[in-house]
Design an enzyme around this catalytic site. Structure first.
Site, mmCIF file in Angstrom:
data_model
loop_
_atom_site.group_PDB
_atom_site.id
_atom_site.type_symbol
_atom_site.label_atom_id
_atom_site.label_comp_id
_atom_site.label_asym_id
_atom_site.label_seq_id
_atom_site.Cartn_x
_atom_site.Cartn_y
_atom_site.Cartn_z
ATOM 1 N N THR A 8 7.454 -43.591 -19.763
ATOM 2 C CA THR A 8 8.625 -44.301 -20.278
ATOM 3 C C THR A 8 8.773 -44.009 -21.774
ATOM 4 O O THR A 8 7.804 -43.691 -22.460
ATOM 5 C CB THR A 8 8.515 -45.821 -20.058
ATOM 6 O OG1 THR A 8 7.508 -46.366 -20.923
ATOM 7 C CG2 THR A 8 8.174 -46.144 -18.615
ATOM 8 N N GLY A 9 10.004 -44.113 -22.260
ATOM 9 C CA GLY A 9 10.251 -43.803 -23.674
ATOM 10 C C GLY A 9 9.954 -42.349 -23.983
ATOM 11 O O GLY A 9 9.349 -42.024 -25.009
ATOM 12 N N ALA A 10 10.406 -41.456 -23.094
ATOM 13 C CA ALA A 10 10.015 -40.041 -23.167
ATOM 14 C C ALA A 10 10.951 -39.178 -24.000
ATOM 15 O O ALA A 10 10.691 -37.991 -24.181
ATOM 16 C CB ALA A 10 9.929 -39.463 -21.751
ATOM 17 N N SER A 11 12.023 -39.748 -24.551
ATOM 18 C CA SER A 11 13.043 -38.906 -25.184
ATOM 19 C C SER A 11 12.731 -38.524 -26.629
ATOM 20 O O SER A 11 13.404 -37.667 -27.205
ATOM 21 C CB SER A 11 14.412 -39.601 -25.132
ATOM 22 O OG SER A 11 14.377 -40.812 -25.867
ATOM 23 N N SER A 171 -0.875 -50.974 -30.403
ATOM 24 C CA SER A 171 -0.770 -50.737 -31.839
ATOM 25 C C SER A 171 -1.954 -51.380 -32.551
ATOM 26 O O SER A 171 -2.545 -52.342 -32.060
ATOM 27 C CB SER A 171 0.544 -51.333 -32.370
ATOM 28 O OG SER A 171 0.592 -51.301 -33.781
ATOM 29 N N TYR A 193 6.971 -57.749 -32.934
ATOM 30 C CA TYR A 193 6.339 -56.495 -32.522
ATOM 31 C C TYR A 193 4.831 -56.699 -32.364
ATOM 32 O O TYR A 193 4.238 -56.331 -31.346
ATOM 33 C CB TYR A 193 6.631 -55.400 -33.547
ATOM 34 C CG TYR A 193 6.073 -54.052 -33.169
ATOM 35 C CD1 TYR A 193 6.750 -53.231 -32.260
ATOM 36 C CD2 TYR A 193 4.880 -53.587 -33.722
ATOM 37 C CE1 TYR A 193 6.242 -51.989 -31.914
ATOM 38 C CE2 TYR A 193 4.368 -52.351 -33.371
ATOM 39 C CZ TYR A 193 5.047 -51.559 -32.467
ATOM 40 O OH TYR A 193 4.528 -50.325 -32.119
#
Length: 332
Positions: A8-11, A171, A193
């Site tokens: 996911t979030g591969a762009s 993180s 976050y």
């Protein structure tokens, strides 16, 4: 059989670098890239195939901050695949970040500046908002959307004959002090976050306890400080250009200053090559880089409470039940 890997979030950022490095590592995998819209998915697929023309790359459209989109994507994946070997839960947001320059100055005077620069502790705040599902946007995108996806894909992930892996992008900013079980969506604070990433760590720990016996293993990684679209949103671009020479210098003292998405994906790729049975479920795997640019992985014990992890898991299950009731028409 070919291994199926979902990212996911591969762009862009670490997600794109991870896809490139996985194809370098094993060109036989079937890589499924998940992006928020069809245009990004296809553009990313074309970019990967330009460098790896023989690769098997497919796409799925999913907005992790939209639960209807998550359910539709999961249904499509269940129809398309018989199993998933790796799911990299990498997509995330950090909207409207603000730097507390007063805190930075105080850190310099008290000798805590390096710690603050490597963890963003005390110097980063965000302004969150509600999404269309009535959830806090950061919580929904960074954690709950992924949690829902994992739950919906359970039939493709749990199988004792061959283990499957969940690898969450966490993180070093994941801090217990930013998280509250009574406000697990972080509606009342300004460190959404950090809260969402600490909740990610808790969730990974409890998933291992629940599902290792069914062949599903979960790990968390920290990519370090990576220069990406998310990072560039913290300060104006001209300031980053002025700061970059200093940041390269700081890397001689702060090993988590990976700086490039390629370096930031080091721990993700390292886990791709490990046997999950031998990994510690209470460890976060950090991508690190020496001052001269050599990449390596450093495991660090996470500060997580098993009881809090279990209670958060139960709250997530309750929220999932409410969501499924709302979107019954999207279920099989």
């Amino acid at each position: 059989m070919e291994r199926v890997v979902l990212v996911t979030g591969a762009s862009g950022g670490v997600g794109l670098a991870l896809c490139q490095r996985l194809l370098e590592e094993d060109g036989r995998i079937h890589l499924c890239i998940a992006c928020r819209n069809e245009q990004k998915s296809e553009a990313t697929r074309d970019l990967l195939l330009a460098s790896y023309p023989a690769a098997q790359v497919s796409t799925v459209e999913v907005d992790l901050g939209n639960l209807a989109s998550v359910l539709r994507a999961a249904r499509e994946l269940r129809c398309r695949f018989q199993r998933l070997d790796f799911v990299y839960l990498n997509a995330g947001i950090m909207p409207n970040p603000h730097v507390n320059f007063k805190a930075l100055w105080h850190g310099l005077l008290t000798g805590k500046l390096l710690h603050m620069l490597t963890t963003a502790e005390g110097i980063m705040t965000q302004t969150d908002r509600l999404n269309g599902d009535g959830l806090q946007e950061v919580f929904a995108t960074n954690l709950f959307g992924h949690f829902m996806m994992v739950r919906q894909l359970q039939s493709l992930l749990c199988g004792k004959e061959k283990p499957s892996r969940l690898i969450w992008t966490s993180s070093s900013n994941a801090r217990e002090s930013a998280f509250s079980l009574s406000d697990y969506q972080h509606a009342k604070g300004q460190e959404s976050y950090s809260s969402s990433k600490y909740a990610t760590d808790l969730t990974s720990v409890v998933l291992n306890r629940k599902f290792n016996g069914q062949g599903l293993y979960s790990s968390v990684v920290c990519p370090g400080l990576v220069m990406s679209n998310m990072t560039y949103g913290i300060l104006p671009v001209f300031l980053w250009k002025l700061l970059m020479p200093i940041m390269w210098l700081i890397r001689f003292f702060a090993k988590t200053y990976t700086l490039t998405p390629y370096n930031g994906a080091e721990a993700h790729v390292w886990l791709f090559k490990q046997k999950p049975e031998y990994l510690d479920s209470h460890v976060k795997y950090h991508s690190c880089t020496t001052g001269l640019g050599k990449c390596y992985v450093e495991p660090r014990k996470m500060d997580v409470d098993e009881d809090i992890a279990e209670k958060l898991y139960q709250k997530l299950l309750e929220l999932e039940e409410q969501t499924l009731e709302k979107y019954r028409d999207l279920l099989d």
